[in-house]
Design a protein around this motif. Structure first.
Motif, PDB file in Angstrom:
ATOM      1  N   ASP A   1       0.868  -1.174   0.000  1.00 35.61           N
ATOM      2  CA  ASP A   1       0.000   0.000   0.000  1.00 35.61           C
ATOM      3  C   ASP A   1       0.903   1.221   0.000  1.00 35.61           C
ATOM      4  OD1 ASP A   1      -2.121  -1.691   0.122  1.00 35.61           O
ATOM      5  OD2 ASP A   1      -2.932  -0.944   2.006  1.00 35.61           O
ATOM      6  N   SER A   2       1.097   1.804  -1.168  1.00 35.09           N
ATOM      7  CA  SER A   2       2.104   2.860  -1.308  1.00 35.09           C
ATOM      8  C   SER A   2       1.566   4.036  -2.092  1.00 35.09           C
ATOM      9  CB  SER A   2       3.348   2.334  -2.038  1.00 35.09           C
ATOM     10  OG  SER A   2       3.879   1.201  -1.401  1.00 35.09           O
ATOM     11  N   VAL A   3       2.102   5.211  -1.771  1.00 35.78           N
ATOM     12  CA  VAL A   3       1.963   6.380  -2.629  1.00 35.78           C
ATOM     13  C   VAL A   3       3.369   6.778  -3.056  1.00 35.78           C
ATOM     14  CG1 VAL A   3       1.344   8.809  -2.764  1.00 35.78           C
ATOM     15  CG2 VAL A   3      -0.205   7.209  -1.624  1.00 35.78           C
ATOM     16  N   TRP A   4       3.609   6.756  -4.371  1.00 40.10           N
ATOM     17  CA  TRP A   4       4.899   7.096  -4.947  1.00 40.10           C
ATOM     18  C   TRP A   4       4.828   8.519  -5.489  1.00 40.10           C
ATOM     19  CZ3 TRP A   4       8.395   2.762  -5.634  1.00 40.10           C
ATOM     20  CH2 TRP A   4       7.821   1.520  -5.377  1.00 40.10           C
ATOM     21  N   VAL A   5       5.858   9.307  -5.241  1.00 44.91           N
ATOM     22  CA  VAL A   5       5.887  10.694  -5.708  1.00 44.91           C
ATOM     23  C   VAL A   5       7.153  10.898  -6.536  1.00 44.91           C
ATOM     24  CG1 VAL A   5       5.754  13.116  -5.065  1.00 44.91           C
ATOM     25  CG2 VAL A   5       4.714  11.384  -3.568  1.00 44.91           C
ATOM     26  N   PHE A   6       6.983  11.233  -7.821  1.00 46.49           N
ATOM     27  CA  PHE A   6       8.103  11.460  -8.732  1.00 46.49           C
ATOM     28  C   PHE A   6       8.180  12.960  -9.057  1.00 46.49           C
ATOM     29  CE2 PHE A   6       6.105   7.404  -9.467  1.00 46.49           C
ATOM     30  CZ  PHE A   6       7.161   6.500  -9.501  1.00 46.49           C
ATOM     31  N   VAL A   7       9.362  13.527  -8.946  1.00 47.57           N
ATOM     32  CA  VAL A   7       9.548  14.955  -9.192  1.00 47.57           C
ATOM     33  C   VAL A   7      10.653  15.132 -10.229  1.00 47.57           C
ATOM     34  CG1 VAL A   7      10.151  17.201  -8.190  1.00 47.57           C
ATOM     35  CG2 VAL A   7       8.867  15.520  -6.818  1.00 47.57           C
ATOM     36  N   SER A   8      10.387  15.921 -11.263  1.00 43.66           N
ATOM     37  CA  SER A   8      11.427  16.250 -12.239  1.00 43.66           C
ATOM     38  C   SER A   8      11.376  17.742 -12.535  1.00 43.66           C
ATOM     39  CB  SER A   8      11.248  15.445 -13.536  1.00 43.66           C
ATOM     40  OG  SER A   8      10.045  15.806 -14.178  1.00 43.66           O
ATOM     41  N   ASN A   9      12.516  18.298 -12.922  1.00 41.88           N
ATOM     42  CA  ASN A   9      12.628  19.727 -13.193  1.00 41.88           C
ATOM     43  C   ASN A   9      13.311  19.902 -14.538  1.00 41.88           C
ATOM     44  OD1 ASN A   9      12.869  22.482 -13.128  1.00 41.88           O
ATOM     45  ND2 ASN A   9      14.444  22.531 -11.540  1.00 41.88           N
ATOM     46  N   LYS A  10      12.520  20.271 -15.544  1.00 38.07           N
ATOM     47  CA  LYS A  10      13.074  20.426 -16.884  1.00 38.07           C
ATOM     48  C   LYS A  10      12.586  21.742 -17.492  1.00 38.07           C
ATOM     49  CE  LYS A  10      13.267  15.447 -17.837  1.00 38.07           C
ATOM     50  NZ  LYS A  10      12.805  14.354 -18.722  1.00 38.07           N
ATOM     51  N   GLU A  11      13.521  22.505 -18.032  1.00 41.32           N
ATOM     52  CA  GLU A  11      13.202  23.739 -18.733  1.00 41.32           C
ATOM     53  C   GLU A  11      12.300  24.641 -17.902  1.00 41.32           C
ATOM     54  OE1 GLU A  11      11.560  22.586 -22.434  1.00 41.32           O
ATOM     55  OE2 GLU A  11      13.431  21.742 -23.207  1.00 41.32           O
ATOM     56  N   HIS A  12      12.702  24.850 -16.651  1.00 38.54           N
ATOM     57  CA  HIS A  12      12.002  25.765 -15.752  1.00 38.54           C
ATOM     58  C   HIS A  12      10.565  25.314 -15.450  1.00 38.54           C
ATOM     59  CE1 HIS A  12      15.418  28.350 -16.407  1.00 38.54           C
ATOM     60  NE2 HIS A  12      15.180  28.355 -17.704  1.00 38.54           N
ATOM     61  N   LYS A  13      10.302  24.032 -15.575  1.00 36.75           N
ATOM     62  CA  LYS A  13       8.980  23.499 -15.288  1.00 36.75           C
ATOM     63  C   LYS A  13       9.122  22.258 -14.414  1.00 36.75           C
ATOM     64  CE  LYS A  13       6.053  23.094 -18.676  1.00 36.75           C
ATOM     65  NZ  LYS A  13       5.400  22.558 -19.891  1.00 36.75           N
ATOM     66  N   PHE A  14       8.421  22.238 -13.302  1.00 39.36           N
ATOM     67  CA  PHE A  14       8.421  21.063 -12.441  1.00 39.36           C
ATOM     68  C   PHE A  14       7.270  20.149 -12.831  1.00 39.36           C
ATOM     69  CE2 PHE A  14      11.139  23.591  -9.744  1.00 39.36           C
ATOM     70  CZ  PHE A  14      11.937  22.642  -9.125  1.00 39.36           C
TER      71      PHE A  14
END
Length: 423
Positions: free
Chosen positions: A300-313
């Motif tokens: 039972d999981s909540v996964w959070v992926f974050v990326s930062n490309k070209e001034h946009k998260f």
């Protein structure tokens, strides 16, 4: 019974010491029940035949654990910066558990406990066996439903007796030398951080540019340059961590050294386990991956992926559940929310957000549980917002809009609460 209890203790110690994932991906006790461990079954039979003999030990442990859980709930309230509204939400969320804990504190006989919890115990075990997709496929032959139903409430009693045995064993076999930093631990620390990193008394000296003392259910050193491992430190300073960090931030303390207790690849967080970090409005400090999962049901999981490309998260939330949602062909369906955040005049705005169901075939889903980069085969959107300019800190009726949307789109809301706890 003592021989079987000791055999169980050794088995569990081996699992913990070697950081093994339990076979069923639940708790060690769940392994024993669902895979019908012989020592566990012997203890169960002894308990059933000798309820009066074990009553005092059982009631002691039941009341001890109930009180500890109540103290933990109260401690979080007392040591938090919750507003009145947040306190009310927290108490409402824990209302049922608080009621059950108070009810257990009033139980005065083992027969009373059996009478109160037989039906619930059976329901809990059946839900694991019948609704859990991995267990249905991988462990169906190991399940004996008739036996589980008959013994369900006694398994709970066995767990209490086992917990008391482990507590008594630890107390009786305590050796002060276990308080020292072992050679094995020294080697592990130096392998990660380099030779000579330990100073006098084998303490670990914090580099304030890279290290930060952090509190969850465990107290640990968060290393910004090495997010794959965590140095667990002594709980003695748990309530001093915020004070120490304040002294460091204000320049009053330059040198702080602490004793490392262990090294972990992931962390427990209150009722859940975590790696990564909780949400913060300073997006550049968010790790690329965070995972929050239930201590009793690790899938039972909540996964959070974050990326930062070209001034946009870009931030993606995906929920995977042990008691999962699947169709007649055993295709697994998960919840996913994706959003994009842009910056204008130093303020962050949500420019896009959508919710979708991700469809996995069963083999792919098992890979997904092991690898966060595994993609599903299909997706079905339920809504999407484009070309928006929603302030990231905007509140609707006193609730942050991002937190509100994510909470309403997933089933495991307590994990979302933990992730957004600091906003």
């Amino acid at each position: 019974m003592k021989t079987s209890l000791e055999a169980l203790r050794v088995k569990e110690e081996t699992v913990v010491k070697n950081n093994y994932m339990t076979a069923t991906r639940f708790t060690f006790e769940a392994d024993c029940i669902l895979l019908q461990d012989s020592d566990y079954l012997q203890i169960t039979q002894h308990v059933k035949n000798n309820l009066i003999d074990i009553e005092n030990d059982f009631l002691y442990q039941l009341k001890l654990e109930s009180k500890q859980k109540l103290d933990s709930i109260n401690s979080k309230l007392e040591n938090s910066n919750f507003t009145n509204s947040e306190c009310s939400q927290y108490l409402a969320f824990n209302k049922h558990e608080i009621y059950e804990l108070h009810k257990k504190l009033k139980i005065n006989s083992i027969e009373e406990y059996v009478g109160l919890y037989t039906k619930e115990s059976i329901s809990s075990l059946y839900s694991l066996g019948e609704n859990s997709l991995p267990l249905k496929i991988m462990y169906a032959k190991a399940l004996s439903y008739e036996n589980l139903s008959e013994n369900a409430v006694y398994y709970r009693i066995v767990n209490m007796i086992f917990n008391k045995y482990k507590h008594d064993y630890a107390k009786e076999n305590f050796d002060y030398r276990t308080l020292m930093v072992s050679d094995e631990l020294k080697q592990g620390i130096e392998t990660i951080h380099g030779e000579g990193v330990l100073c006098r008394y084998n303490l670990f000296k914090l580099d304030h540019n890279n290290h930060k003392l952090t509190n969850n259910i465990l107290t640990y050193i968060y290393d910004h340059s090495n997010t794959g491992t965590y140095l667990i430190i002594n709980d003695k300073i748990k309530r001093l961590v915020d004070a120490f960090n304040d002294l460091i931030d204000n320049g009053y303390v330059n040198d702080l050294s602490v004793k490392v207790e262990s090294i972990r690849d992931n962390l427990p967080l209150l009722e859940e386990k975590m790696y990564g970090e909780k949400f913060k409005f300073k997006l550049t400090e968010l790790p690329e991956l965070s995972r929050f999962y239930d201590l009793n049901n690790p899938d039972d999981s909540v996964w959070v992926f974050v990326s930062n490309k070209e001034h946009k998260f870009s931030i993606t939330f995906e929920e995977t559940l042990e008691d999962t949602f699947y169709d007649k062909d055993f295709n697994v369906i998960t919840n996913l929310v994706h959003l994009e955040i842009t910056k204008d005049n130093d303020q962050n705005f949500i420019s896009h957000i959508d919710h979708e169901y991700i469809i996995y075939d069963i083999e792919t889903y098992f890979e997904r549980l092991k690898s966060p980069t595994q993609k599903g085969g299909h997706k079905i959107k339920t809504f999407k917002i484009d070309n928006a300019k929603i302030p990231l800190n905007y509140e609707y009726q006193g609730i942050n809009i991002l937190f509100l949307i994510i909470t309403e789109c997933v089933g495991k809301k307590e994990l979302v609460n933990e992730y957004f706890e600091n906003i």
